[in-house]
Design a protein around this motif. Sequence first.
Motif, mmCIF file in Angstrom:
data_model
loop_
_atom_site.group_PDB
_atom_site.id
_atom_site.type_symbol
_atom_site.label_atom_id
_atom_site.label_comp_id
_atom_site.label_asym_id
_atom_site.label_seq_id
_atom_site.Cartn_x
_atom_site.Cartn_y
_atom_site.Cartn_z
ATOM 1 N N LYS A 10 95.773 35.661 24.466
ATOM 2 C CA LYS A 10 94.284 36.443 24.909
ATOM 3 C C LYS A 10 93.448 36.464 23.760
ATOM 4 O O LYS A 10 93.803 36.951 22.635
ATOM 5 C CB LYS A 10 94.779 38.027 25.246
ATOM 6 N N LEU A 46 92.003 33.517 28.261
ATOM 7 C CA LEU A 46 93.202 33.960 28.658
ATOM 8 C C LEU A 46 94.041 32.762 29.005
ATOM 9 O O LEU A 46 93.656 32.180 30.011
ATOM 10 C CB LEU A 46 93.168 35.203 29.839
ATOM 11 N N ILE A 77 97.501 36.398 32.876
ATOM 12 C CA ILE A 77 95.788 36.432 33.385
ATOM 13 C C ILE A 77 95.802 37.613 34.365
ATOM 14 O O ILE A 77 94.803 37.555 35.352
ATOM 15 C CB ILE A 77 95.541 35.001 34.233
ATOM 16 N N ALA A 87 92.289 39.435 35.815
ATOM 17 C CA ALA A 87 91.309 39.154 34.627
ATOM 18 C C ALA A 87 89.645 39.443 35.116
ATOM 19 O O ALA A 87 88.874 39.539 34.343
ATOM 20 C CB ALA A 87 91.452 37.685 34.631
ATOM 21 N N TYR A 133 87.746 41.730 33.323
ATOM 22 C CA TYR A 133 86.995 41.614 32.200
ATOM 23 C C TYR A 133 85.770 40.715 32.486
ATOM 24 O O TYR A 133 84.653 40.858 31.822
ATOM 25 C CB TYR A 133 87.931 40.460 31.193
#
Lengths: 410, 142
Positions: free
Chosen positions: A346, A360, A364, A367, A370
């Motif tokens: 990561k 990543l 995951i 995700a 993010y």
Amino acid sequence: MKQYLIIGNGAAAVGAIEGIRSVDKNGEITVISRENHHVYARPLISYYLEGKTDLKHILYRPSDFYEKNSVNVLYGEEAVSVDPDGKTVALKSGKKLGYDSLCVAAGSAPFVPPTEGLGSVPSVHSFMTLDDAETLKSSLTPDSRVLIVGAGLIGLKCAEGILGLCKEITVCDLAPRVLSSILDSDCAAIMQTHLEKMGIKFLLGDTVEKFDGSTAHMKSGCKVGFDVLVMAVGVRANISLVKEIGGECGRGISVNEKMQTTLSDIYAAGDCTESFDITSGTRRVMAIMPLAYMQGHCAGVNMAGGTESIENALPMNSIGFAGLHCLTAGSYDGECYEERFEDGIKRLYVKDNLLNGFILIGKIDRAGIYTSLIRNRTPLDTVDFELLKKFPALAPFGRTYRSEKLGGEV
Amino acid sequence: MKRVYVNEKWCLGCRLCEYNCAYANSGESSMIKALRKKAIRPNITVEEDGDINFAVSCRHCRDPICVKSCISGALSIKDGAVVVDHDKCVGCLTCVLVCPYGCIREGEGGAVQKCELCLNNSFGEPACVKGCPNRAIVFEER
Ligand SMILES: Cc1cc2nc3c(=O)[nH]c(=O)nc-3n(C[C@H](O)[C@H](O)[C@H](O)COP(=O)(O)OP(=O)(O)OC[C@H]3O[C@@H](n4cnc5c(N)ncnc54)[C@H](O)[C@@H]3O)c2cc1C
Ligand code: SF4
Ligand code: SF4
């Protein structure tokens, strides 16, 4: 009744159709489609070869899509020029079509670098279209040795797709690592090890100097014998229709946040365009399916007199091979937070109190939390980033955010 | 349209919703058969923030970025609910990459899984809400 014309029949065109119809139910929509197929999901051509989808499920929209949206599709037709004054588009077949509003959604074309002796190779393929996939499939036998030139997304997806259909696959690339446009060398090494375990061989940092029939003479001096060659070096945006008539172009057709080109009543969307990337602060071609659709939709709404704009585009990719997934977004610029685990990594890149990008591999889950930090340009001091960087979750966003998102319509 | 909403001050953090979700979507006739000796993969997740708990599941966004981003056309809006066509999905996880709330995940058998409000299973209405002992999640129009 307004006349809408769309050049191309991919994800961007579908976006444009749905965008237009969200505003104007009656205008006349015509699509010029070089490919003789109902719109299919281009990224699925490798899954098709792998047997994970079929000709029915590969369709990007249901078979009654055009009918339901009253779209007239001209299959097997190619636009050759645009007359922006007379507002017409000339087709290769000699026909001429008028428009009030035009959307160029012409995608990209494989770039094949001139290589000595390429003409002597008996079986050369590209991997861009469903027809390419069909031709490639029919040229493979269980004994075929395949050479793929290009270890980018398309070359590697092709390799995964045909792994069970041939005897051996060698992938070469001038870059010293796989997926060089989205991964640095550490991350690429994880993916490469995994791909090698799947049975794919690599010749990296090496390039074909010349072909001699079924032999590739590499720059390093080694020779690779093959039966089938796939050229997947890269793609180039199809910009010529707009460039020829003076529309501003870089590597892609320049569009603003409304998907307008610099020419009046001409819009462009998808892989043929370049637009502003919020994470690098530059204009670039971001050839990905989600953006192609969204840009198409944005163009369509504006063509029909509505208002939509895209002000938060960023490059991102989700690519996986046999269960190992690699999700990336944004630019890898800024201070790096790293965690490593078995078969994965990561990396988060923080710059000026903002998350600017991530890689990543392996782990995951969630995700998108993010990605949303990047997309929304969330100041990291307004969330508990120490917690977030370890676990993507909603708790670190605090109560107000949560009551808005979980307690109301979003 | 009715959606699942969270009253975080009522949440006990008991995670019953996670179990009810896993059961409802298992296709099994009893909870024991569905959950025994298995690591559950529910479509609702209970999170913790200090002494506060809350359950997160798909928001069925009005303008869902997952649907717009799906590379295969497997995600679509059916009467307001965001649903997955499991035969079309190829498990590329682009939707996981874009969902701002982390509400879609890798499923078993190659396709992704997410909350479909139990419209696709024999329950017909959200099993998580039905089983919540403290009305910390509700299914209503807002
Ligand atoms: C093998 C492969 C795997 C991929 N995997 C992924 C992935 O996992 N995730 C992802 O996000 N993206 C992926 N992509 C990229 C994705 O497919 C593109 O971003 C997307 O298809 C772009 O859509 P578009 O509508 O802009 O262009 P296209 O889908 O390329 O459609 C353009 C169409 O216009 C037609 N056309 C061009 N010029 C003319 C003309 N003059 N007249 C008439 N028609 C014309 C072309 O024939 C083409 O059919 C992949 C691509 C490939 C090839
Ligand atoms: S999966 Fe995520 S993006 Fe899609 S509708 Fe649900 S909450 Fe919205
Ligand atoms: S994982 Fe399935 S639903 Fe998600 S984007 Fe990919 S094809 Fe669509």
